[in-house]
Design an enzyme around this catalytic site. Structure first.
Site, PDB file in Angstrom:
ATOM      1  N   CYS A 250       0.943  -1.269   0.041  1.00 27.92           N
ATOM      2  CA  CYS A 250      -0.024  -0.315  -0.012  1.00 27.92           C
ATOM      3  C   CYS A 250       0.647   1.335   0.116  1.00 27.92           C
ATOM      4  O   CYS A 250       1.436   1.607   1.023  1.00 27.92           O
ATOM      5  CB  CYS A 250      -0.915  -0.036   1.240  1.00 27.92           C
ATOM      6  SG  CYS A 250      -1.864   1.382   1.678  1.00 27.92           S
TER       7      CYS A 250
ATOM      8  N   CYS B  92       0.394   3.410   3.073  1.00 28.99           N
ATOM      9  CA  CYS B  92       1.012   2.719   4.318  1.00 28.99           C
ATOM     10  C   CYS B  92       2.339   3.207   4.109  1.00 28.99           C
ATOM     11  O   CYS B  92       3.121   3.268   5.215  1.00 28.99           O
ATOM     12  CB  CYS B  92       0.565   1.351   4.196  1.00 28.99           C
ATOM     13  SG  CYS B  92      -1.204   0.764   4.485  1.00 28.99           S
TER      14      CYS B  92
END
Length: 170
Positions: free
Chosen positions: A29, A32
């Protein structure tokens, strides 16, 4: 060495005691990955803030992501003695620290009792996420290892679902 506590299915109940900030992330991600350095810095300051900072890799812990009903990444929760609140603020180090120091979490509505990660309903949700992972593994085994065509694998699952339904119906 990281100051962030890694949580998994066997130790997640640690967040039921004390004050925690918990991040759900996936290694692939981009958002992230952007917050990773900030989260590490936040964890280094955690002792002065009186909290524990943790993280959960949703790719490795589908049951926990189901228990917390994680639908977006990264998702951050604040927990204080088993009362959970979803953090929706800015993801800068200053804002994360301010959330704790200024006790901004007190103004956030706690997660409803039946949706709390420690509730029986969310325990069942965790089981469903585990079950879906198990089905995916079987599908990958059938198609990858045994070389079964994808649609044949789907047909096997449809047939198994029908047979289980008929069995339970009887």
């Amino acid at each position: 060495r990281s100051s962030v506590r890694v949580l998994c299915g066997s130790n997640w109940s640690l967040v039921l005691q004390g004050q925690w900030m918990l991040e759900f992330y996936a290694p692939w991600c981009p958002a992230c990955q952007q917050i990773e350095a900030t989260w590490e810095s936040f964890a280094k300051e955690s002792e002065q803030l009186g909290i524990t900072v943790g993280k959960v890799d949703v790719t490795q812990e589908p049951g926990l992501s189901g228990r917390f009903f994680v639908t977006t990444l990264p998702t951050i929760y604040h927990a204080n003695d088993g009362v959970f609140r979803r953090y929706r603020g800015s993801r800068t180090l200053e804002d994360l620290q301010g959330y704790i120091l200024e006790r901004k979490w007190e103004a956030v509505e706690p997660v409803a009792g039946w949706k709390s990660p420690s509730s029986i309903v969310m325990h069942g949700m965790a089981g469903l996420f585990h079950f879906s992972g198990w089905i995916r593994q079987i599908h990958n085994y059938l198609t990858g290892t045994l070389g079964v065509h994808v649609w044949t694998s789907y047909a096997i699952f449809i047939l198994a679902t029908l047979l289980i339904g008929l069995f339970l119906g009887l």
